[in-house]
Design a protein around this motif. Structure first.
Motif, PDB file in Angstrom:
ATOM      1  N   ALA A   1      -6.260   7.737  -3.590  1.00  0.00           N
ATOM      2  CA  ALA A   1      -7.205   7.539  -2.560  1.00  0.00           C
ATOM      3  C   ALA A   1      -7.917   6.153  -3.013  1.00  0.00           C
ATOM      4  N   ALA A   2      -8.389   5.803  -4.127  1.00  0.00           N
ATOM      5  CA  ALA A   2      -8.713   4.622  -4.524  1.00  0.00           C
ATOM      6  C   ALA A   2      -7.886   3.457  -4.489  1.00  0.00           C
ATOM      7  N   VAL A   3      -6.572   3.629  -4.810  1.00  0.00           N
ATOM      8  CA  VAL A   3      -5.626   2.601  -4.516  1.00  0.00           C
ATOM      9  C   VAL A   3      -5.481   2.238  -3.032  1.00  0.00           C
ATOM     10  N   ASP A   4      -5.445   3.242  -1.933  1.00  0.00           N
ATOM     11  CA  ASP A   4      -5.129   3.046  -0.716  1.00  0.00           C
ATOM     12  C   ASP A   4      -6.542   2.554  -0.304  1.00  0.00           C
ATOM     13  N   GLY A   5      -7.626   2.710  -0.869  1.00  0.00           N
ATOM     14  CA  GLY A   5      -8.986   2.233  -0.153  1.00  0.00           C
ATOM     15  C   GLY A   5      -8.903   0.709  -0.481  1.00  0.00           C
ATOM     16  N   HIS A   6      -8.571   0.543  -1.765  1.00  0.00           N
ATOM     17  CA  HIS A   6      -8.677  -0.883  -2.397  1.00  0.00           C
ATOM     18  C   HIS A   6      -7.485  -1.823  -1.481  1.00  0.00           C
ATOM     19  N   LEU A   7      -6.647  -1.416  -1.187  1.00  0.00           N
ATOM     20  CA  LEU A   7      -5.298  -2.348  -0.525  1.00  0.00           C
ATOM     21  C   LEU A   7      -5.662  -2.170   0.924  1.00  0.00           C
ATOM     22  N   ARG A   8      -6.139  -1.153   1.651  1.00  0.00           N
ATOM     23  CA  ARG A   8      -6.783  -1.361   2.852  1.00  0.00           C
ATOM     24  C   ARG A   8      -7.934  -2.441   3.126  1.00  0.00           C
TER      25      ARG A   8
ATOM     26  N   ARG B   1       0.713  -1.210   0.196  1.00  0.00           N
ATOM     27  CA  ARG B   1       0.075  -0.081  -0.102  1.00  0.00           C
ATOM     28  C   ARG B   1       0.821   1.191  -0.151  1.00  0.00           C
ATOM     29  N   ALA B   2       1.955   1.352   0.975  1.00  0.00           N
ATOM     30  CA  ALA B   2       2.826   2.384   0.887  1.00  0.00           C
ATOM     31  C   ALA B   2       3.541   2.623  -0.543  1.00  0.00           C
ATOM     32  N   LEU B   3       3.815   1.575  -1.215  1.00  0.00           N
ATOM     33  CA  LEU B   3       4.634   1.818  -2.384  1.00  0.00           C
ATOM     34  C   LEU B   3       3.636   2.131  -3.533  1.00  0.00           C
ATOM     35  N   GLU B   4       2.538   1.522  -3.610  1.00  0.00           N
ATOM     36  CA  GLU B   4       1.567   1.809  -4.614  1.00  0.00           C
ATOM     37  C   GLU B   4       0.884   2.974  -4.674  1.00  0.00           C
ATOM     38  N   THR B   5       0.713   3.517  -3.399  1.00  0.00           N
ATOM     39  CA  THR B   5      -0.172   4.975  -3.519  1.00  0.00           C
ATOM     40  C   THR B   5       0.817   5.888  -3.652  1.00  0.00           C
ATOM     41  N   ALA B   6       2.167   5.578  -3.434  1.00  0.00           N
ATOM     42  CA  ALA B   6       3.076   6.595  -3.917  1.00  0.00           C
ATOM     43  C   ALA B   6       3.217   6.529  -5.379  1.00  0.00           C
ATOM     44  N   ALA B   7       3.263   5.427  -5.907  1.00  0.00           N
ATOM     45  CA  ALA B   7       3.044   5.274  -7.450  1.00  0.00           C
ATOM     46  C   ALA B   7       2.143   6.026  -8.091  1.00  0.00           C
TER      47      ALA B   7
END
Length: 235
Positions: A211-218, A102-108
């Motif tokens: 926000a969508a990536v963060d929500g998905h991985l959470r 999540r940390a890496l993909e939200t940064a991406a």
């Protein structure tokens, strides 16, 4: 006299470049890695260099190199005085792996720009196909297409170091996805979250994408943690 630079645009030069066959260590690494991520090696099963060396018909030296790489990727862990085993797939592993993902993909997602329209359109078509297969009870296309979907924005983030770190996580991510791919409710929820991510990409809105990536991985993390905790209570 000026020395001209070598030309690397000669047609076919790459095809004629020398190729090195995979080393024994590389072959052992790839085979063991595939056994682990596919679930063919059960967690906590004791393994030894001697047994694997006999099975692969290779010396212990290349096998040790393969084991070292797999331990670096946290796909193997020490077990007993000289052995090793596959770590259990449990709550802590899911939280650790998906916390880093999540940390890496939200940064991406924050820096993903200029994603080709053709790639986006092709992914929209794939999501439509995956949704149809899920309605039939076939969850495999969604699970098998997960990396391709996430690569749509990760591959365009412009940060090779970030991409490299995510690639090193893929063994454990695949282990977790293989486990998660048996649950229809989880897969349906993940598909809906992918659709939100793709809509943000189509809109060119990086804030919404993040926000969508963060929500998905959470969401993936919380669903799988709940499933694993329920399984533990049932034992």
């Amino acid at each position: 006299m000026t020395v001209s630079e070598p030309r690397w645009d000669v047609m076919g030069i790459d095809e004629r470049a020398p190729r090195r066959a995979p080393s024994l260590a590389e072959q052992a690494y790839e085979t063991l890695r595939e056994w682990i991520v596919a679930g063919d090696l059960a967690p906590a099963t004791p393994l030894s260099e001697n047994d694997l060396a006999r099975r692969f018909a290779i010396s212990r030296s290349p096998l040790r190199e393969a084991i070292r790489r797999l331990q670096d990727e946290k796909l193997l862990e020490p077990s007993g005085p000289r052995g090793f085993s596959v770590p259990p797939l449990g709550v802590q592993l899911v939280r650790d792996v998906y916390g880093v993902r999540r940390a890496l993909e939200t940064a991406a997602a924050e820096s993903a720009t200029d994603i080709p329209a053709g790639e986006v359109a092709a992914m929209r078509a794939r999501l439509t196909e995956q949704a149809a297969e899920i309605r039939k009870g076939n969850l495999t296309p969604f699970t098998e297409g997960d990396f391709d979907f996430h690569d749509l924005f990760v591959g365009h983030c412009g940060n090779r170091l970030l991409i490299g770190h995510l690639h090193r996580l893929r063994g454990n991510i695949r282990r977790i996805m293989t486990y998660a791919g048996q649950f229809p409710g989880h897969t349906e929820a993940s598909l809906r979250e992918h659709e939100v991510i793709l809509a943000a990409i189509e809109a060119g809105d990086t804030a919404s994408l993040r926000a969508a990536v963060d929500g998905h991985l959470r969401g993936v993390t919380s669903r799988l943690v709940a499933t694993l905790e329920e399984a533990d209570r049932g034992r």
